[in-house]
Design an enzyme around this catalytic site. Structure first.
Site, PDB file in Angstrom:
ATOM      1  N   GLY A  58       0.966  -1.191   0.052  1.00 12.69           N
ATOM      2  CA  GLY A  58      -0.105  -0.151  -0.080  1.00 12.69           C
ATOM      3  C   GLY A  58       0.945   1.058  -0.156  1.00 12.69           C
ATOM      4  N   GLY A  59       2.111   1.056  -0.715  1.00 10.06           N
ATOM      5  CA  GLY A  59       3.087   2.261  -0.511  1.00 10.06           C
ATOM      6  C   GLY A  59       2.801   3.449  -1.255  1.00 10.06           C
TER       7      GLY A  59
ATOM      8  N   GLY B 111       0.016   5.046  -1.030  1.00  9.16           N
ATOM      9  CA  GLY B 111      -1.272   5.910  -0.248  1.00  9.16           C
ATOM     10  C   GLY B 111      -0.669   7.267   0.568  1.00  9.16           C
ATOM     11  N   GLN B 112      -1.507   7.754   1.340  1.00  9.16           N
ATOM     12  CA  GLN B 112      -1.162   9.050   2.016  1.00  9.16           C
ATOM     13  C   GLN B 112       0.245   8.761   2.989  1.00  9.16           C
ATOM     14  OE1 GLN B 112      -3.521  10.423   5.239  1.00  9.16           O
ATOM     15  NE2 GLN B 112      -2.743  12.226   5.304  1.00  9.16           N
TER      16      GLN B 112
ATOM     17  N   ASP C 110       2.075  -1.634  -4.369  1.00  6.58           N
ATOM     18  CA  ASP C 110       0.917  -1.177  -4.422  1.00  6.58           C
ATOM     19  C   ASP C 110      -0.184  -1.950  -5.310  1.00  6.58           C
ATOM     20  OD1 ASP C 110      -0.691   1.731  -2.849  1.00  6.58           O
ATOM     21  OD2 ASP C 110      -1.923   0.479  -4.270  1.00  6.58           O
TER      22      ASP C 110
ATOM     23  N   TYR D  97     -13.779  -1.061   9.802  1.00  9.19           N
ATOM     24  CA  TYR D  97     -12.351  -0.580   9.812  1.00  9.19           C
ATOM     25  C   TYR D  97     -11.871  -1.204  11.199  1.00  9.19           C
ATOM     26  CZ  TYR D  97      -8.379   2.534   9.623  1.00  9.19           C
ATOM     27  OH  TYR D  97      -7.198   2.983   9.706  1.00  9.19           O
TER      28      TYR D  97
ATOM     29  N   LYS E 258      -8.969  -3.724  12.763  1.00  7.75           N
ATOM     30  CA  LYS E 258      -7.687  -3.148  13.517  1.00  7.75           C
ATOM     31  C   LYS E 258      -7.637  -4.078  14.889  1.00  7.75           C
ATOM     32  CE  LYS E 258      -6.033  -0.139  10.504  1.00  7.75           C
ATOM     33  NZ  LYS E 258      -4.933  -0.562   9.824  1.00  7.75           N
TER      34      LYS E 258
ATOM     35  N   ILE F  54      -3.844  11.611  10.306  1.00  8.03           N
ATOM     36  CA  ILE F  54      -2.591  11.971   9.957  1.00  8.03           C
ATOM     37  C   ILE F  54      -2.853  13.103   9.121  1.00  8.03           C
ATOM     38  CG2 ILE F  54      -0.507  11.536   8.847  1.00  8.03           C
ATOM     39  CD1 ILE F  54      -0.696   8.622   9.669  1.00  8.03           C
TER      40      ILE F  54
HETATM   41  P1  NAD Z   1      -4.494   5.142   1.926  1.00 14.30           P
HETATM   42  O1  NAD Z   1      -5.808   4.794   1.668  1.00 14.30           O
HETATM   43  O2  NAD Z   1      -3.902   6.504   1.631  1.00 14.30           O
HETATM   44  O3  NAD Z   1      -3.448   4.331   1.248  1.00 14.30           O
HETATM   45  C1  NAD Z   1      -3.698   2.585   1.309  1.00 14.30           C
HETATM   46  C2  NAD Z   1      -3.221   2.137   0.018  1.00 14.30           C
HETATM   47  O4  NAD Z   1      -3.295   0.724   0.095  1.00 14.30           O
HETATM   48  C3  NAD Z   1      -3.576   2.711  -1.277  1.00 14.30           C
HETATM   49  O5  NAD Z   1      -2.614   3.126  -2.138  1.00 14.30           O
HETATM   50  C4  NAD Z   1      -4.269   1.753  -2.024  1.00 14.30           C
HETATM   51  O6  NAD Z   1      -4.182   1.708  -3.299  1.00 14.30           O
HETATM   52  C5  NAD Z   1      -3.489   0.333  -1.352  1.00 14.30           C
HETATM   53  N1  NAD Z   1      -4.469  -0.915  -1.334  1.00 14.30           N
HETATM   54  C6  NAD Z   1      -5.903  -0.956  -1.174  1.00 14.30           C
HETATM   55  N2  NAD Z   1      -5.928  -2.241  -1.374  1.00 14.30           N
HETATM   56  C7  NAD Z   1      -4.787  -2.837  -1.793  1.00 14.30           C
HETATM   57  C8  NAD Z   1      -4.676  -4.361  -2.009  1.00 14.30           C
HETATM   58  N3  NAD Z   1      -5.592  -5.168  -2.056  1.00 14.30           N
HETATM   59  N4  NAD Z   1      -3.286  -4.653  -2.202  1.00 14.30           N
HETATM   60  C9  NAD Z   1      -2.304  -3.727  -2.204  1.00 14.30           C
HETATM   61  N5  NAD Z   1      -2.671  -2.374  -1.966  1.00 14.30           N
HETATM   62  C10 NAD Z   1      -3.909  -2.095  -1.435  1.00 14.30           C
HETATM   63  O7  NAD Z   1      -4.306   4.855   3.610  1.00 14.30           O
HETATM   64  P2  NAD Z   1      -2.973   5.583   4.291  1.00 14.30           P
HETATM   65  O8  NAD Z   1      -3.711   6.705   5.126  1.00 14.30           O
HETATM   66  O9  NAD Z   1      -1.690   5.627   3.742  1.00 14.30           O
HETATM   67  O10 NAD Z   1      -2.755   4.306   5.611  1.00 14.30           O
HETATM   68  C11 NAD Z   1      -1.769   3.230   5.838  1.00 14.30           C
HETATM   69  C12 NAD Z   1      -2.190   2.468   6.704  1.00 14.30           C
HETATM   70  O11 NAD Z   1      -1.968   3.386   8.013  1.00 14.30           O
HETATM   71  C13 NAD Z   1      -3.483   1.729   6.964  1.00 14.30           C
HETATM   72  O12 NAD Z   1      -3.330   0.757   7.610  1.00 14.30           O
HETATM   73  C14 NAD Z   1      -4.325   2.522   7.754  1.00 14.30           C
HETATM   74  O13 NAD Z   1      -5.443   2.148   8.454  1.00 14.30           O
HETATM   75  C15 NAD Z   1      -3.153   3.081   8.794  1.00 14.30           C
HETATM   76  N6  NAD Z   1      -3.835   4.545   9.412  1.00 14.30           N
HETATM   77  C16 NAD Z   1      -3.781   5.636   8.632  1.00 14.30           C
HETATM   78  C17 NAD Z   1      -4.238   6.934   9.150  1.00 14.30           C
HETATM   79  C18 NAD Z   1      -4.340   8.169   8.288  1.00 14.30           C
HETATM   80  O14 NAD Z   1      -4.876   9.119   9.037  1.00 14.30           O
HETATM   81  N7  NAD Z   1      -3.825   8.300   7.342  1.00 14.30           N
HETATM   82  C19 NAD Z   1      -4.543   6.638  10.631  1.00 14.30           C
HETATM   83  C20 NAD Z   1      -4.616   5.465  11.397  1.00 14.30           C
HETATM   84  C21 NAD Z   1      -4.152   4.518  10.628  1.00 14.30           C
HETATM   85  C1  AKB Z   2      -9.751   7.181   9.467  1.00 13.71           C
HETATM   86  O1  AKB Z   2     -10.143   8.193   9.593  1.00 13.71           O
HETATM   87  O2  AKB Z   2     -10.232   6.197   8.826  1.00 13.71           O
HETATM   88  C2  AKB Z   2      -8.097   7.239   9.496  1.00 13.71           C
HETATM   89  C3  AKB Z   2      -7.899   6.768  10.856  1.00 13.71           C
HETATM   90  C4  AKB Z   2      -7.695   7.637  12.035  1.00 13.71           C
HETATM   91  O3  AKB Z   2      -7.628   5.336  10.973  1.00 13.71           O
HETATM   92  N1  AKB Z   2      -7.491   8.632   9.351  1.00 13.71           N
END
Ligand code: NAD
Ligand code: AKB
Length: 315
Positions: free
Chosen positions: A8-9, A11-12, A34, A141, A145, A171
């Site tokens: 998932g590299g 993403g955000q 990804d 979700y 987790k 984030i």
């Molecule tokens: P994101 O949605 O921006 O990125 C996730 C990535 O996963 C995307 O690029 C998507 O294409 C990829 N993906 C989806 N399905 C897939 C699959 N089947 N195989 C491979 N890749 C796949 O999410 P993020 O914000 O980068 O989050 C990354 C991790 O951090 C997640 O586990 C999320 O739960 C956790 N997280 C994020 C936040 C936040 O605020 N961003 C907060 C808490 C936890």
């Molecule tokens: C969401 O809002 O789903 C994420 C998280 C806090 O896990 N940013």
């Protein structure tokens, strides 16, 4: 030396974590993956392979091909999108994590997996939420987790797989837009401030949630990955806190830089209900004591940096 594969590299988080880790470990030691390559430009010349994490066989082949010894597993569906397709969310979040852990078990790799404030839901203290408390999430979700944290601890206890993780708050960042979570308003407010001078928040005034700025969120990963395992009482996953914020606090902070900015409200009942089920503020003392977690950005420092970078990006 670590050889790290990130799922998932693009993403955000991944799109920034990859450069952060390339600076620390060398760019030849990072393999970004990804399911889609739509955002591949974000990671520059870091090597990239397409990988759907629900395909365990391809996952193992890539880890063996690149002689990977560390998996950073980011692929997931986040909270708001997850509520529109709970079954698919279970399949990707749990199927992908199971594959990551199994590949790690058979290849002797270590695993970092972010959890979330979404593990909380009902019957827990909303203020200064402790590390160890009731975990009764109300979203699919959050369910994945909680199950994910438990599964990571199981693989450590049963097989000795070195699993570690943090419970991220929302984030905030400017490089790649968030992937349809509940805390996304805290990113959108900055984009709209720079583009239009106004934002209508889908989260109501007075609804507090924890947030962290991306540079601190990135340090959390590598500092915990490198922490002395003997000091880790908890592993999956640590509460980390930085700022407890509600929408009008963003309004005031942005107005210090852009006095003409205005904030309105157009509350979305679905995301509002999720936000109300999450902590107002986290107690992160275990992360501070066990591996030295310490955020650097406060709200106003983050606001200045976000606006400066978005003004360059969106001009
Ligand atoms: P994101 O949605 O921006 O990125 C996730 C990535 O996963 C995307 O690029 C998507 O294409 C990829 N993906 C989806 N399905 C897939 C699959 N089947 N195989 C491979 N890749 C796949 O999410 P993020 O914000 O980068 O989050 C990354 C991790 O951090 C997640 O586990 C999320 O739960 C956790 N997280 C994020 C936040 C936040 O605020 N961003 C907060 C808490 C936890
Ligand atoms: C969401 O809002 O789903 C994420 C998280 C806090 O896990 N940013």
């Amino acid at each position: 030396m670590r050889k790290i594969l990130v799922t998932g590299g693009l993403g955000q988080i991944g799109s920034e974590l990859i450069s952060h880790m390339a600076n620390l470990y060398g760019k030849d030691n990072i393999v970004a993956t990804d399911v889609s390559d739509a955002n591949v430009a974000a990671i520059g010349d870091i090597q990239f392979e397409k990988l759907d994490v629900t395909d365990g066989e391809s996952f193992r082949r890539l880890v063996e091909k690149h002689k990977v010894n560390t998996i950073v597993h980011l692929a997931a569906i986040l909270s708001a999108r997850g509520e529109t397709m709970p079954q698919t969310t279970w399949g990707i979040n749990m199927g992908g994590l199971y594959n990551a852990l199994e590949v790690a078990r058979v290849t002797d790799a270590s695993v970092f997996v972010p959890s979330s404030i979404a593990v909380f839901g009902k019957n827990f203290p909303l203020d200064n939420t402790p590390q160890d408390t009731v975990l009764q999430p109300t979203t699919m979700y959050g369910v994945t987790k909680v199950a994910g944290e438990t599964l990571c601890n199981y693989y450590f206890d049963k097989y000795g797989v070195d699993t570690r993780g943090v419970r991220y708050p929302g984030i905030i960042s400017y490089k790649t837009l968030p992937g349809a979570g509940t805390t996304d308003y805290a990113v959108h407010v900055y984009y709209e401030a720079v583009k239009n001078g106004h934002y209508d928040s889908y989260i109501d005034q007075g609804t507090y949630m924890d947030m962290v700025y991306m540079p601190d969120a990135l340090r959390a990963v590598t500092e915990l990955m490198e922490a002395n395992p003997e000091k880790l009482v908890h592993r999956n996953a640590f509460n980390i806190a930085s700022m407890s914020l509600e929408p009008s606090m963003f309004e005031k902070s942005i107005q210090k830089v852009m006095p003409e900015f205005t904030l309105g409200y157009d509350v979305d009942p679905v995301r509002q209900a999720i936000a109300e089920s999450w902590p107002n503020s986290l107690d992160d003392s275990c992360a501070r004591e066990e591996w030295g977690w310490k955020p650097e950005y406060d709200l106003d420092a983050m606001t200045v940096d976000m606006i400066e970078n978005l003004q360059k990006k969106l001009k």
